[in-house]
Design a protein around this motif. Structure first.
Motif, short mmCIF file in Angstrom:
data_model
loop_
_atom_site.label_atom_id
_atom_site.label_comp_id
_atom_site.label_asym_id
_atom_site.label_seq_id
_atom_site.Cartn_x
_atom_site.Cartn_y
_atom_site.Cartn_z
N UNK A 144 0.81 -1.21 0.00
CA UNK A 144 0.00 0.00 0.00
C UNK A 144 0.83 1.26 0.00
N UNK A 145 1.91 1.26 0.78
CA UNK A 145 2.77 2.44 0.85
C UNK A 145 3.43 2.71 -0.50
N UNK A 146 3.90 1.65 -1.16
CA UNK A 146 4.52 1.83 -2.48
C UNK A 146 3.49 2.30 -3.49
N UNK A 147 2.27 1.74 -3.44
CA UNK A 147 1.23 2.14 -4.38
C UNK A 147 0.89 3.62 -4.20
N UNK A 148 0.68 4.05 -2.97
CA UNK A 148 0.30 5.44 -2.72
C UNK A 148 1.41 6.40 -3.15
N UNK A 149 2.66 6.06 -2.86
CA UNK A 149 3.76 6.95 -3.22
C UNK A 149 4.04 6.95 -4.71
N UNK A 150 3.83 5.82 -5.37
CA UNK A 150 3.97 5.80 -6.83
C UNK A 150 2.92 6.70 -7.48
N UNK A 151 1.69 6.63 -6.99
CA UNK A 151 0.64 7.48 -7.53
C UNK A 151 0.97 8.95 -7.29
N UNK A 152 1.55 9.26 -6.13
CA UNK A 152 1.87 10.65 -5.80
C UNK A 152 3.03 11.18 -6.62
N UNK A 153 4.14 10.44 -6.64
CA UNK A 153 5.37 10.98 -7.21
C UNK A 153 5.58 10.62 -8.68
N UNK A 154 4.87 9.62 -9.18
CA UNK A 154 5.01 9.26 -10.60
C UNK A 154 3.79 9.71 -11.39
N UNK A 155 2.60 9.51 -10.83
CA UNK A 155 1.38 9.83 -11.57
C UNK A 155 0.82 11.22 -11.24
N UNK A 156 1.48 11.95 -10.35
CA UNK A 156 1.04 13.31 -10.04
C UNK A 156 -0.23 13.38 -9.23
N UNK A 157 -0.53 12.35 -8.43
CA UNK A 157 -1.75 12.34 -7.61
C UNK A 157 -1.58 13.26 -6.41
N UNK A 158 -2.71 13.79 -5.94
CA UNK A 158 -2.76 14.53 -4.69
C UNK A 158 -3.29 13.60 -3.61
N UNK A 159 -2.69 13.63 -2.42
CA UNK A 159 -3.06 12.68 -1.38
C UNK A 159 -3.45 13.37 -0.10
N UNK A 160 -4.42 12.79 0.58
CA UNK A 160 -4.78 13.16 1.95
C UNK A 160 -4.87 11.86 2.74
N UNK A 161 -4.77 11.96 4.06
CA UNK A 161 -4.80 10.74 4.86
C UNK A 161 -5.49 10.93 6.19
N UNK A 162 -6.11 9.85 6.67
CA UNK A 162 -6.83 9.91 7.94
C UNK A 162 -6.77 8.54 8.60
N UNK A 163 -6.58 8.53 9.92
CA UNK A 163 -6.70 7.30 10.71
C UNK A 163 -8.13 7.23 11.23
N UNK A 164 -8.79 6.13 10.95
CA UNK A 164 -10.17 5.93 11.40
C UNK A 164 -10.24 4.67 12.25
N UNK A 165 -11.33 4.56 12.98
CA UNK A 165 -11.50 3.44 13.90
C UNK A 165 -11.46 3.85 15.35
N UNK A 166 -10.90 5.05 15.62
CA UNK A 166 -10.92 5.59 16.99
C UNK A 166 -12.21 6.39 17.19
N UNK A 167 -12.41 6.89 18.37
CA UNK A 167 -13.63 7.65 18.67
C UNK A 167 -13.55 9.09 18.16
#
Length: 481
Positions: free
Chosen positions: A403-426
């Protein structure tokens, strides 16, 4: 099978011969026309944040559609313009479907022919009319339609619509841990300026003030809690959230494991019934929808039970972002179940569990390889028929490394914009890389707002109202009252 365009040569052309095509006006059409023509009139160029009045299509873009029918259909390949006269009856807006019709009304000395040209809307009302004189092709020709290179428009903000929604809510009181570098404090200031968060800055007060001075920012409006030690700052933030004094936690210049260790500490009271997981939301230039990827930052090698929680968390966030029934592709290296590859077995189990209602809210299919998860033609080539294959909006990866490689490839090779959130907590935990810029942090605050609303109400922001109990977490307006 490749499409072929056949023409009508001059000798076979008759008065009354005609051709037609349909075209829908899209924002991409207007942006590409602006690039090609150099016409940057703000009345005809979509704004990056979709603010202001909707643009109208440039009249010459409408006129250019006529050339496509003359060159592709009638008379077809081999046709060259001599002249074009046009009269525009009304403007065209984004989303309108147009029909372009050309009809031969006269022949002159070979190879000249005259065509009536007409563009109408879906109701048949005239948009544009005119006359074209062309050199018709001298010989019959059947030309294969070329496979043009794909064009990606990468500059537009993929989170603009979600940001506009999030702005409609009161700002979340957010405990920010160690915002003492330019990126982390800059992201806080940007999100606060947009009205998304009401930050409580927890960390080394001197370092935070010094960074604020470097950014030319006035921090006097924000509550500042002086806790120089990052571990203790994370402890204070988690305690505040557990007591209902903050509705979200945001990572600053602190290691993720330090922050999350405090979030999952039993005494903090933030652990929910599910395992915590991280979800990347990617704006990929080649896709017309956000792509949700999980887990690429938190669970290293999740077993099946953990993947159930990871999948449900990702579905919930996708719904919170307005995806009505998310299509979830569970990734593996291949799309068939192979007992020697545990990821394929887990994927098949997750798919069946979703069918049985053990995972709710989305359509889950797997195993799927990356190509046939997001590309319809790849899925068709491999004979995969499902509601998800080729159309996945959520991707569940087999482990953190993938997953980390996929997300970073999309960001740095495909020019994707990324946001992130941890869910499952209150409370939502805004978890970004320390290298992420201010825009990524702003978009992550948007996700926190949308997820908080979903957690409170059980519906996406902007969806039909359904009464629901409201937990005692504090928003800025509630705190002020």
């Amino acid at each position: 099978m490749q499409q072929i365009n056949a023409n009508t040569p001059f000798d076979d052309l008759a008065v009354g011969s005609w051709g037609a095509a349909w075209r829908t006006c899209t924002p991409q059409d207007l942006l590409l026309f602006a690039h090609v023509s150099g016409n940057l009139n703000p009345l005809v160029v979509p704004a990056e944040d979709d603010a202001g009045p909707a643009p109208t299509a440039p009249s010459m873009w409408v006129g250019s559609l006529i050339s496509s029918v003359l060159g592709n259909t009638m008379p077809g390949p081999g046709t060259l313009y001599r002249s074009q006269w046009l009269r525009f009856q009304r403007r065209v807006e984004i989303g309108e479907r147009l029909r372009v019709i050309v009809t031969c009304i006269g022949k002159r000395a070979s190879p000249r022919a005259v065509f009536e040209t007409l563009v109408v809307d879906a109701t048949g009302a005239t948009v544009c009319e005119g006359l074209a004189e062309v050199d018709a092709p001298a010989e019959a020709m059947a030309a294969p339609v070329p496979d043009l290179p794909r064009l990606f428009l990468a500059h537009r903000d993929p989170f603009a619509r979600l940001t506009a929604l999030a702005r409609s809510r009161p700002p979340l009181v957010t405990a920010v841990v160690a915002p003492d570098d330019r990126h982390s404090l800059g992201g806080v200031l940007l999100a606060a300026g947009e009205g998304l968060i009401a930050p409580v800055l927890i960390g080394d007060a001197e370092a935070i003030r010094r960074t604020g001075e470097e950014l030319g920012a006035d921090l006097s409006a924000f509550r500042l809690v002086d806790v120089p030690d990052p571990h203790e700052a994370a402890h204070v933030a988690a305690t505040m959230a557990g007591r209902g004094e903050a509705a979200a936690i945001m990572k600053g210049n602190v290691h993720s494991d330090v922050l999350l260790a405090e979030v999952i500490r039993k005494e903090a009271g933030l652990r929910g019934p599910r395992r915590l997981s991280h979800v990347f939301v990617m704006g990929v230039p080649s896709l017309d929808h956000p792509l949700f990827i999980s887990d690429a930052a938190l669970n290293i090698a999740p077993d099946l039970a953990a993947k159930v929680d990871i999948t449900q968390n990702a579905i919930d966030l996708a719904i919170a972002c307005g995806v009505e029934r998310p299509r979830v592709g569970v990734l593996a290296a291949v799309e068939t179940v192979n007992p020697a590859m545990p990821s394929t077995v887990d994927a098949a189990a997750l798919s069946k569990m979703a069918e049985r209602g053990q995972i709710r809210g989305g359509v889950v299919d797997g195993p799927l390889a990356m190509d046939n998860a997001i590309d319809v033609e790849a899925a068709r080539t491999k004979g995969i028929s499902s509601m998800v294959a080729g159309r996945a909006e959520v991707l569940i990866v087999p482990n953190l490394e993938a997953g980390n490689m996929l997300a970073k490839e999309l960001t740095f090779v495909a020019g994707a914009r990324a946001a992130g959130l941890v869910v499952g907590a209150r409370v939502p935990v805004i978890l970004t890389s320390r290298a992420d810029d201010e825009r990524a942090r702003l978009a992550s605050c948007v996700l926190a707002q949308l997820h908080d609303h979903f957690r409170r109400t059980g519906r996406a922001l902007g969806a039909a109202e359904v009464p629901a109990p409201v937990p005692a977490l504090v928003h800025a307006r509630e705190a002020a009252s």
